[in-house]
Design an enzyme around this catalytic site. Sequence first.
Site, PDB file in Angstrom:
ATOM      1  N   LYS A   9       0.825  -1.209   0.000  1.00 16.63           N
ATOM      2  CA  LYS A   9       0.000   0.000   0.000  1.00 16.63           C
ATOM      3  C   LYS A   9       0.865   1.268   0.000  1.00 16.63           C
ATOM      4  O   LYS A   9       2.065   1.212   0.299  1.00 16.63           O
ATOM      5  CB  LYS A   9      -0.935  -0.033   1.211  1.00 16.63           C
ATOM      6  CG  LYS A   9      -1.979  -1.157   1.154  1.00 16.63           C
ATOM      7  CD  LYS A   9      -2.942  -1.080   2.341  1.00 16.63           C
ATOM      8  CE  LYS A   9      -4.004  -2.153   2.279  1.00 16.63           C
ATOM      9  NZ  LYS A   9      -4.994  -2.023   3.393  1.00 16.63           N
ATOM     10  N   PHE A  57     -15.444   3.872   7.004  1.00 19.12           N
ATOM     11  CA  PHE A  57     -14.092   4.299   6.639  1.00 19.12           C
ATOM     12  C   PHE A  57     -13.844   4.266   5.129  1.00 19.12           C
ATOM     13  O   PHE A  57     -12.708   4.462   4.686  1.00 19.12           O
ATOM     14  CB  PHE A  57     -13.042   3.437   7.365  1.00 19.12           C
ATOM     15  CG  PHE A  57     -13.195   1.944   7.155  1.00 19.12           C
ATOM     16  CD1 PHE A  57     -12.693   1.323   6.026  1.00 19.12           C
ATOM     17  CD2 PHE A  57     -13.839   1.169   8.112  1.00 19.12           C
ATOM     18  CE1 PHE A  57     -12.833  -0.044   5.834  1.00 19.12           C
ATOM     19  CE2 PHE A  57     -13.989  -0.213   7.923  1.00 19.12           C
ATOM     20  CZ  PHE A  57     -13.482  -0.813   6.778  1.00 19.12           C
ATOM     21  N   ARG A  85      -2.253 -14.085   3.752  1.00 17.52           N
ATOM     22  CA  ARG A  85      -2.917 -13.367   4.852  1.00 17.52           C
ATOM     23  C   ARG A  85      -2.238 -13.661   6.190  1.00 17.52           C
ATOM     24  O   ARG A  85      -2.139 -12.789   7.057  1.00 17.52           O
ATOM     25  CB  ARG A  85      -4.409 -13.690   4.880  1.00 17.52           C
ATOM     26  CG  ARG A  85      -5.143 -13.054   3.697  1.00 17.52           C
ATOM     27  CD  ARG A  85      -6.631 -13.283   3.745  1.00 17.52           C
ATOM     28  NE  ARG A  85      -7.296 -12.615   4.838  1.00 17.52           N
ATOM     29  CZ  ARG A  85      -7.725 -11.345   4.812  1.00 17.52           C
ATOM     30  NH1 ARG A  85      -7.545 -10.589   3.735  1.00 17.52           N
ATOM     31  NH2 ARG A  85      -8.336 -10.824   5.854  1.00 17.52           N
ATOM     32  N   THR A  91      -5.593  -7.304  10.426  1.00 18.58           N
ATOM     33  CA  THR A  91      -5.847  -5.988   9.814  1.00 18.58           C
ATOM     34  C   THR A  91      -5.249  -4.858  10.646  1.00 18.58           C
ATOM     35  O   THR A  91      -4.628  -3.933  10.101  1.00 18.58           O
ATOM     36  CB  THR A  91      -7.374  -5.778   9.668  1.00 18.58           C
ATOM     37  OG1 THR A  91      -7.933  -6.896   8.969  1.00 18.58           O
ATOM     38  CG2 THR A  91      -7.678  -4.492   8.921  1.00 18.58           C
ATOM     39  N   ARG A 102       2.336  -6.666   8.755  1.00 20.78           N
ATOM     40  CA  ARG A 102       1.579  -5.523   9.276  1.00 20.78           C
ATOM     41  C   ARG A 102       2.079  -5.108  10.660  1.00 20.78           C
ATOM     42  O   ARG A 102       2.110  -3.911  10.973  1.00 20.78           O
ATOM     43  CB  ARG A 102       0.092  -5.864   9.290  1.00 20.78           C
ATOM     44  CG  ARG A 102      -0.515  -5.781   7.876  1.00 20.78           C
ATOM     45  CD  ARG A 102      -1.876  -6.386   7.821  1.00 20.78           C
ATOM     46  NE  ARG A 102      -2.650  -5.951   6.665  1.00 20.78           N
ATOM     47  CZ  ARG A 102      -3.844  -6.435   6.356  1.00 20.78           C
ATOM     48  NH1 ARG A 102      -4.402  -7.366   7.117  1.00 20.78           N
ATOM     49  NH2 ARG A 102      -4.488  -5.996   5.292  1.00 20.78           N
ATOM     50  N   ASN A 112      -1.977   0.025   6.939  1.00 20.22           N
ATOM     51  CA  ASN A 112      -1.477  -1.262   7.424  1.00 20.22           C
ATOM     52  C   ASN A 112      -0.601  -1.996   6.406  1.00 20.22           C
ATOM     53  O   ASN A 112      -0.506  -3.219   6.418  1.00 20.22           O
ATOM     54  CB  ASN A 112      -2.651  -2.128   7.900  1.00 20.22           C
ATOM     55  CG  ASN A 112      -3.668  -2.388   6.802  1.00 20.22           C
ATOM     56  OD1 ASN A 112      -3.517  -1.901   5.691  1.00 20.22           O
ATOM     57  ND2 ASN A 112      -4.687  -3.161   7.112  1.00 20.22           N
ATOM     58  N   HIS A 115      -2.164  -5.427   1.422  1.00 20.26           N
ATOM     59  CA  HIS A 115      -3.494  -5.997   1.180  1.00 20.26           C
ATOM     60  C   HIS A 115      -3.323  -7.418   0.686  1.00 20.26           C
ATOM     61  O   HIS A 115      -2.358  -7.730  -0.009  1.00 20.26           O
ATOM     62  CB  HIS A 115      -4.229  -5.185   0.096  1.00 20.26           C
ATOM     63  CG  HIS A 115      -5.446  -5.879  -0.440  1.00 20.26           C
ATOM     64  ND1 HIS A 115      -6.671  -5.787   0.165  1.00 20.26           N
ATOM     65  CD2 HIS A 115      -5.610  -6.728  -1.496  1.00 20.26           C
ATOM     66  CE1 HIS A 115      -7.538  -6.539  -0.500  1.00 20.26           C
ATOM     67  NE2 HIS A 115      -6.920  -7.112  -1.514  1.00 20.26           N
ATOM     68  N   GLU A 126      -9.933  -9.416  -7.967  1.00 23.24           N
ATOM     69  CA  GLU A 126      -8.829  -8.474  -7.704  1.00 23.24           C
ATOM     70  C   GLU A 126      -7.662  -8.681  -8.672  1.00 23.24           C
ATOM     71  O   GLU A 126      -7.033  -7.709  -9.102  1.00 23.24           O
ATOM     72  CB  GLU A 126      -8.378  -8.615  -6.249  1.00 23.24           C
ATOM     73  CG  GLU A 126      -9.468  -8.141  -5.276  1.00 23.24           C
ATOM     74  CD  GLU A 126      -9.085  -8.316  -3.822  1.00 23.24           C
ATOM     75  OE1 GLU A 126      -7.997  -8.873  -3.528  1.00 23.24           O
ATOM     76  OE2 GLU A 126      -9.879  -7.889  -2.965  1.00 23.24           O
TER      77      GLU A 126
HETATM   78  P1  GDP Z   1      -8.242  -6.821   5.404  1.00 20.51           P
HETATM   79  O1  GDP Z   1      -8.900  -7.922   4.610  1.00 20.51           O
HETATM   80  O2  GDP Z   1      -7.404  -7.346   6.543  1.00 20.51           O
HETATM   81  O3  GDP Z   1      -7.463  -5.846   4.535  1.00 20.51           O
HETATM   82  O4  GDP Z   1      -9.407  -5.971   6.136  1.00 20.51           O
HETATM   83  P2  GDP Z   1     -10.835  -5.441   5.623  1.00 20.51           P
HETATM   84  O5  GDP Z   1     -11.231  -6.118   4.339  1.00 20.51           O
HETATM   85  O6  GDP Z   1     -11.774  -5.526   6.776  1.00 20.51           O
HETATM   86  O7  GDP Z   1     -10.598  -3.881   5.363  1.00 20.51           O
HETATM   87  C1  GDP Z   1      -9.985  -3.421   4.187  1.00 20.51           C
HETATM   88  C2  GDP Z   1      -9.017  -2.324   4.551  1.00 20.51           C
HETATM   89  O8  GDP Z   1      -9.756  -1.226   5.102  1.00 20.51           O
HETATM   90  C3  GDP Z   1      -7.994  -2.685   5.632  1.00 20.51           C
HETATM   91  O9  GDP Z   1      -6.866  -3.364   5.150  1.00 20.51           O
HETATM   92  C4  GDP Z   1      -7.647  -1.310   6.180  1.00 20.51           C
HETATM   93  O10 GDP Z   1      -6.729  -0.615   5.333  1.00 20.51           O
HETATM   94  C5  GDP Z   1      -8.997  -0.605   6.136  1.00 20.51           C
HETATM   95  N1  GDP Z   1      -9.747  -0.730   7.399  1.00 20.51           N
HETATM   96  C6  GDP Z   1     -10.283  -1.854   7.933  1.00 20.51           C
HETATM   97  N2  GDP Z   1     -10.923  -1.608   9.085  1.00 20.51           N
HETATM   98  C7  GDP Z   1     -10.809  -0.270   9.283  1.00 20.51           C
HETATM   99  C8  GDP Z   1     -11.283   0.622  10.308  1.00 20.51           C
HETATM  100  O11 GDP Z   1     -11.944   0.214  11.273  1.00 20.51           O
HETATM  101  N3  GDP Z   1     -10.955   1.946  10.153  1.00 20.51           N
HETATM  102  C9  GDP Z   1     -10.245   2.414   9.094  1.00 20.51           C
HETATM  103  N4  GDP Z   1      -9.974   3.731   9.030  1.00 20.51           N
HETATM  104  N5  GDP Z   1      -9.791   1.607   8.121  1.00 20.51           N
HETATM  105  C10 GDP Z   1     -10.059   0.288   8.211  1.00 20.51           C
END
Ligand code: GDP
Length: 139
Positions: A9, A57, A85, A91, A102, A112, A115, A126
């Site tokens: 990222k 978000f 992962r 996350t 991360r 973080n 992805h 994707e």
């Molecule tokens: P991932 O699969 O671990 O990437 O997590 P998710 O699919 O839930 O979320 C996608 C992306 O959104 C994450 O990698 C973070 O960059 C962002 N994100 C997830 N949860 C939050 C949150 O609670 N707040 C904010 N600001 N960003 C978030």
Amino acid sequence: MERTLAIIKPDAVAARHVGAVVERIESAGFEIRAMRLVRLSQADAEGFYAVHRERPFFGSLTAFMSSGPAVVLALEAPDAIRRWRTLMGATDPAKAEPGTIRRDFGASIEHNATHGSDAAETAAFELAYFFAGVTLAGA
Ligand code: GDP
């Protein structure tokens, strides 16, 4: 064999962690089938994260993802989706296991570092988002 999409990222690219992340990918035994530096527009990021459009978000996440260059990779390995992962960690970097990408390179739940696709269907979507029409390298 399975393929997954990885993204280094914009936070990790800006912090010059591309080399360190790629080193971890290679050490873990993934084959890199494609790799490209991209600069997403806001609309590109919104399309990529469309499944999250109702999340609070979404605006912040898509602004972040389009804030600077990112590196997109097609990774291949047995069980690649789950293994990538695991290598990334949770996350939220504060909750990620020690030694994960991360935990080591992420600054916040949003910034973080990386992805990874979370299932076979999302991986297909994707990978096509960035590599449609590209012949993936390798055997
Ligand atoms: P991932 O699969 O671990 O990437 O997590 P998710 O699919 O839930 O979320 C996608 C992306 O959104 C994450 O990698 C973070 O960059 C962002 N994100 C997830 N949860 C939050 C949150 O609670 N707040 C904010 N600001 N960003 C978030």
